[in-house]
Design a protein around this motif. Sequence first.
Motif, mmCIF file in Angstrom:
data_model
loop_
_atom_site.group_PDB
_atom_site.id
_atom_site.type_symbol
_atom_site.label_atom_id
_atom_site.label_comp_id
_atom_site.label_asym_id
_atom_site.label_seq_id
_atom_site.Cartn_x
_atom_site.Cartn_y
_atom_site.Cartn_z
ATOM 1 N N ALA A 1 19.395 39.165 55.407
ATOM 2 C CA ALA A 1 19.894 38.740 54.093
ATOM 3 C C ALA A 1 19.882 39.936 53.141
ATOM 4 O O ALA A 1 19.194 39.934 52.129
ATOM 5 N N PRO A 2 20.670 40.979 53.451
ATOM 6 C CA PRO A 2 20.649 42.183 52.621
ATOM 7 C C PRO A 2 21.159 41.949 51.204
ATOM 8 O O PRO A 2 20.932 42.776 50.332
ATOM 9 N N HIS A 3 21.807 40.844 50.970
ATOM 10 C CA HIS A 3 22.334 40.499 49.655
ATOM 11 C C HIS A 3 21.274 39.851 48.763
ATOM 12 O O HIS A 3 21.497 39.630 47.588
ATOM 13 N N GLY A 4 20.113 39.534 49.342
ATOM 14 C CA GLY A 4 19.042 38.924 48.568
ATOM 15 C C GLY A 4 19.130 37.412 48.475
ATOM 16 O O GLY A 4 18.323 36.781 47.791
ATOM 17 N N GLY A 5 20.078 36.817 49.167
ATOM 18 C CA GLY A 5 20.217 35.358 49.168
ATOM 19 C C GLY A 5 19.702 34.764 50.464
ATOM 20 O O GLY A 5 18.669 35.183 50.984
ATOM 21 N N GLU A 6 20.445 33.827 50.979
ATOM 22 C CA GLU A 6 20.073 33.087 52.177
ATOM 23 C C GLU A 6 20.592 33.793 53.430
ATOM 24 O O GLU A 6 21.732 34.250 53.457
ATOM 25 N N ALA B 1 26.098 16.898 48.196
ATOM 26 C CA ALA B 1 26.281 17.459 49.538
ATOM 27 C C ALA B 1 25.624 18.833 49.538
ATOM 28 O O ALA B 1 25.295 19.377 48.484
ATOM 29 N N PRO B 2 25.431 19.423 50.706
ATOM 30 C CA PRO B 2 24.829 20.765 50.739
ATOM 31 C C PRO B 2 25.646 21.786 49.944
ATOM 32 O O PRO B 2 26.862 21.782 49.971
ATOM 33 N N ALA B 3 24.935 22.629 49.241
ATOM 34 C CA ALA B 3 25.559 23.691 48.449
ATOM 35 C C ALA B 3 26.086 24.783 49.371
ATOM 36 O O ALA B 3 25.691 24.891 50.536
ATOM 37 N N ASP B 4 26.964 25.600 48.827
ATOM 38 C CA ASP B 4 27.528 26.727 49.559
ATOM 39 C C ASP B 4 26.429 27.734 49.898
ATOM 40 O O ASP B 4 25.322 27.692 49.368
ATOM 41 N N TRP B 5 26.752 28.663 50.770
ATOM 42 C CA TRP B 5 25.851 29.721 51.201
ATOM 43 C C TRP B 5 25.487 30.587 50.007
ATOM 44 O O TRP B 5 26.360 31.103 49.309
ATOM 45 N N ASP B 6 24.209 30.785 49.770
ATOM 46 C CA ASP B 6 23.739 31.645 48.689
ATOM 47 C C ASP B 6 23.789 33.092 49.173
ATOM 48 O O ASP B 6 22.964 33.517 49.974
ATOM 49 N N LEU B 7 24.763 33.836 48.656
ATOM 50 C CA LEU B 7 24.939 35.231 49.062
ATOM 51 C C LEU B 7 24.449 36.212 48.006
ATOM 52 O O LEU B 7 24.878 37.366 47.959
ATOM 53 N N GLY B 8 23.521 35.743 47.190
ATOM 54 C CA GLY B 8 22.807 36.620 46.270
ATOM 55 C C GLY B 8 23.698 37.514 45.440
ATOM 56 O O GLY B 8 24.668 37.071 44.836
ATOM 57 N N ARG B 9 23.384 38.796 45.446
ATOM 58 C CA ARG B 9 24.080 39.751 44.580
ATOM 59 C C ARG B 9 25.510 40.053 45.030
ATOM 60 O O ARG B 9 26.267 40.689 44.285
ATOM 61 N N TRP B 10 25.913 39.591 46.218
ATOM 62 C CA TRP B 10 27.293 39.779 46.656
ATOM 63 C C TRP B 10 28.225 38.725 46.071
ATOM 64 O O TRP B 10 29.439 38.844 46.168
#
Length: 196
Positions: free
Chosen positions: A111-116, A76-85
């Motif tokens: 995307a200030p966290h560097g993710g999606e 299934a779709p993965a969770d939201w990629d929130l990068g460095r957060w």
Amino acid sequence: MESEVTVRVMLVSPAMNAALREARFEGDAPLDESGVRRARAAAAGVPDAELCVSGGSERCLRTTEALGLRPGPEPAPADWDLGRWRGRRLSDVSDSEPEAVAAWLSDPSAAPHGGESLSELCARVGGWLDGLGEDRGRVLAVVEPAVVRAAVVHGLGLPATAFWRLDVAPLTLTQLSGRLGRWNLTCGQPLVSEGR
């Protein structure tokens, strides 16, 4: 006239865990004992499906297991990629990066966290939803709340900012039925009554 076959996508949000209780950006924490107990109690309320899939997070996988489900090989779709957060508390990030959090909450492309970005999340989940063929019938997916919210936003053609106005409680069922470009919504059905 050809009849139009619909697909029913049943999205189950996983059980509670410590990261959710602490308002942490997903850190892939496992379920705690309370979450496992509640998921096991909810197992009888899970609807039948031709295809079962699970998100790859520890929380989704353990919820799927506790519900007595056997997911197929397709993810299934993965969770939201929130990068460095990832793994941090929302309150801590808000204290240390207030401008970044404000931008993230107000601009779907940020995307200030560097993710999606939120827009990217909604597009990714929407692509999965629209890619489910009509021959799938009933699809059951145990997925993180952000994925449920993104699916609703996409399915109903809502602006991405509506994502922030949707709440998804643990162990609830949200259903989208229809076909590409035309989805109907049934939301927030608890899998287990509060009295259990």
